[in-house]
Design a protein around this motif. Structure first.
Motif, PDB file in Angstrom:
ATOM      1  N   TRP A 158      -0.767   6.858  -1.939  1.00  0.00           N
ATOM      2  CA  TRP A 158       0.039   7.412  -0.863  1.00  0.00           C
ATOM      3  C   TRP A 158      -0.502   7.057   0.531  1.00  0.00           C
ATOM      4  O   TRP A 158       0.217   7.122   1.524  1.00  0.00           O
ATOM      5  N   LYS A 159      -1.777   6.675   0.617  1.00  0.00           N
ATOM      6  CA  LYS A 159      -2.353   6.304   1.916  1.00  0.00           C
ATOM      7  C   LYS A 159      -1.933   4.901   2.371  1.00  0.00           C
ATOM      8  O   LYS A 159      -2.067   4.559   3.541  1.00  0.00           O
ATOM      9  N   THR A 160      -1.433   4.101   1.440  1.00  0.00           N
ATOM     10  CA  THR A 160      -0.994   2.748   1.790  1.00  0.00           C
ATOM     11  C   THR A 160       0.278   2.810   2.634  1.00  0.00           C
ATOM     12  O   THR A 160       1.140   3.658   2.404  1.00  0.00           O
ATOM     13  N   ALA A 161       0.386   1.919   3.604  1.00  0.00           N
ATOM     14  CA  ALA A 161       1.557   1.902   4.497  1.00  0.00           C
ATOM     15  C   ALA A 161       2.854   1.816   3.693  1.00  0.00           C
ATOM     16  O   ALA A 161       2.943   1.054   2.715  1.00  0.00           O
ATOM     17  N   TRP A 162       3.858   2.573   4.113  1.00  0.00           N
ATOM     18  CA  TRP A 162       5.121   2.655   3.362  1.00  0.00           C
ATOM     19  C   TRP A 162       5.790   1.296   3.223  1.00  0.00           C
ATOM     20  O   TRP A 162       6.403   0.989   2.197  1.00  0.00           O
ATOM     21  N   TRP A 163       5.672   0.463   4.276  1.00  0.00           N
ATOM     22  CA  TRP A 163       6.377  -0.819   4.235  1.00  0.00           C
ATOM     23  C   TRP A 163       5.786  -1.745   3.179  1.00  0.00           C
ATOM     24  O   TRP A 163       6.489  -2.609   2.648  1.00  0.00           O
ATOM     25  N   LYS A 164       4.503  -1.557   2.868  1.00  0.00           N
ATOM     26  CA  LYS A 164       3.888  -2.380   1.826  1.00  0.00           C
ATOM     27  C   LYS A 164       4.443  -2.012   0.444  1.00  0.00           C
ATOM     28  O   LYS A 164       4.669  -2.882  -0.398  1.00  0.00           O
TER      29      LYS A 164
END
Length: 551
Positions: free
Chosen positions: A34-40
């Motif tokens: 969940w910490k990864t950028a949403w666009w990725k």
């Protein structure tokens, strides 16, 4: 390994169920990461969708049949689908690395794609999709267990492969002590940044900094503690550079370099001065015994300009400014502005360098007296003209020395071509034009004369871009080469040559004016003409014009 599962699902259950599996897996992965950028996450889901959909359609298009079993009759459709999936994956992942816009990411991707071991490993995982389909048909539970075991083993192998590749890449590009970019890799990056800055007409500045009194620190505490200081200072530089999207490197010993894209010299000065103060205010073990009682550095800054000839010239300017700071008492930041004091520590006197340059020129006495005399006249014009221009002492010295040796490459041209009566044929002309390249090679062997390389190589470039050897135009041609072009052409026009009739001074002056903005930089034409008229006040008669053709 999820690719093998998606492909097996296409072959056994079709597109809709496969996309459902992809959606569920993506949602679970998004929750876990969940910490990864949403666009990725969205990008990842999109590329998998594209690969799955196209692989499925080409499977159907090549007469593949979705079934609850894996059939040999579908061998060609399987291969078509796997190949499509692989090609799309490579293209889309490369696009992702391109979006990252980091040199390390792009270089890593290029290296992986070229690595045969990686290609074989990746293709093996795709073939596992067929193996998985067979296992699921024969014995679902056992098949899943075997597939998971194989997947885990291959994942471990993949991770180790990536780790070893990254480790090898770091060893080639990183300084082993500080972890910063090393000297060689920094120059590669800087060359690309300089090219990009010139193409986009955006600013680029470079700073070279040297830790003050580092030798004394080493003498006091030993090299082990000295290395520790370099590591800690390097970490400070990296942290500050990262925050500003700059590129930092250990340039050598206690010297560091920072490339600052989209940054003017004044902004670079502010950044480096703040960094200097931060270094002063940060305590490092033992620095209280240094002259300033703290860690300090001396820094020189240079900004890339359209006429900057090479990264060596840019770095040399920053280096000269840095050494000027050393002479002023250290712990300062200074912008290069071409003042004469920079050259004091890094060059011989003008007289000594003139003697060395002329010694190379005397070789023409035995082969081509005309070139020798031409070079001496161009030298005298350069001496007189440089006094009229707003040149620094360093620029004036470089112009004068360059005037002497600008035609040194003609020593490589056959005597029959040099002394040919009449017009040169196309083949002979191509050989004659190579004298600028051969001259560069000759001058490059003497490090003391490396500042002269742009004048030797580029004095036949034209302001309108129709010159040689590169067809540079306008201010992309170094300023001193543009000045030398005017001087060299004037002497060529007004001196008898085997293949060209001489012009009077007045005829040559008319020609200079007609070619201003075409062959010559117009800003230097009138000052040069004023000098010529002063030297020869009898040049007043008008005459026919001709075409300027210099060699």
């Amino acid at each position: 390994m999820d690719s093998a599962i998606y492909l097996a699902s296409i072959f056994l259950y079709g597109l809709n169920q496969t996309l459902e599996v992809l959606l569920i897996n993506s949602l679970i992965y998004t929750i876990i990461k969940w910490k990864t950028a949403w666009w990725k996450h969205l990008f990842n889901f999109s590329i998998y969708s594209i690969m799955i959909i196209l692989a499925n359609y080409l499977f159907i298009f090549s007469n593949g049949n979705v079934d609850d079993d894996i059939h040999a009759k579908n061998l060609l459709p399987y291969l078509v689908s796997l190949t499509t999936y692989f090609i799309l994956n490579t293209i889309l992942i490369s696009f992702y690395f391109f979006l990252q816009q980091t040199e390390s990411s792009i270089q890593l991707m290029r290296g992986i794609v070229k690595d045969k071991t990686f290609l074989v490993s990746y293709l093996s995982t795709l073939l596992l999709s067929i193996v998985l389909g067979i296992l699921l048909k024969e014995d679902t539970k056992l098949g899943l267990v075997l597939f998971v075991c194989i997947a885990i083993l291959l994942s471990v192998a993949f991770n180790e492969h990536f780790r070893l590749f990254q480790e090898t890449l770091d060893k080639a590009n990183k300084d082993t002590l500080t972890g910063l970019n090393n000297h060689g890799y920094f120059k590669e990056i800087l060359q690309k940044e300089v090219d990009a800055a010139k193409a986009s007409d955006k600013p680029l500045s470079v700073a070279i900094l040297d830790i003050d009194d580092f030798k004394k620190y080493n003498d006091l505490y030993g090299h082990i503690q000295g290395d520790q200081l370099l590591q800690e200072f390097g970490a400070l530089l990296q942290n500050e550079a990262d925050s500003a999207n700059f590129i930092v490197a250990r340039y050598g010993g206690e010297e560091f370099a920072i490339a600052m894209p989209n940054t003017t010299r004044n902004t670079a000065y502010s950044f480096m001065n703040e960094l200097r103060k931060k270094a002063n205010d940060t305590y490092y073990n033992g620095v209280e015994r240094l002259p300033y009682g703290c860690l300090s550095f001396s820094c020189g800054i240079a900004e890339c300009e359209k006429e900057t000839y090479s990264i060596s010239e840019l770095l040399n300017k920053a280096d000269l400014a840095m050494y000027a700071v050393k002479n002023q008492g250290k712990n300062l930041v200074q912008i290069y502005n071409g003042i004469s004091e920079y050259s004091v520590q890094h060059s011989l006197s003008l007289e000594k360098e003139l003697e060395e340059a002329e010694s190379q020129l005397r070789i023409f006495l035995s082969k081509d007296v005309y070139t020798y005399r031409h070079s001496k006249r161009v030298y005298q014009y350069a001496v007189d003209f440089s006094r009229r221009l707003h040149l620094s002492e360093q620029e004036r010295k470089t112009l004068i020395l360059g005037a002497i040796v600008h035609d040194i490459g003609k020593i490589e041209i056959p005597r029959d071509i040099l002394n040919k009566k009449g017009k040169l044929d196309p083949h002979e002309w191509e050989i004659m034009k190579k004298h600028v390249t051969w001259g560069k090679e000759i001058i490059s062997t003497n490090k003391k004369l490396e500042d002269l390389i742009p004048l030797v190589e580029l004095h036949h470039e034209r302001y309108d871009g129709k010159g040689y050897p590169y067809g540079l135009a306008g201010k992309s041609i170094p300023k001193l080469a543009r000045i030398l072009c005017v001087i060299d052409s004037f002497d060529a026009m007004t001196t008898e040559r085997p293949y060209q009739k001489t012009k009077t001074f007045q005829e040559a002056i008319i020609e200079l004016r007609e070619c201003a903005g075409k062959q010559f930089d117009p800003q230097f034409i009138e000052p040069f003409i004023a000098m010529i008229k002063q030297l020869d006040e009898s040049a007043v008669a008008s005459g026919p014009t001709g075409t300027v053709l210099t060699v």
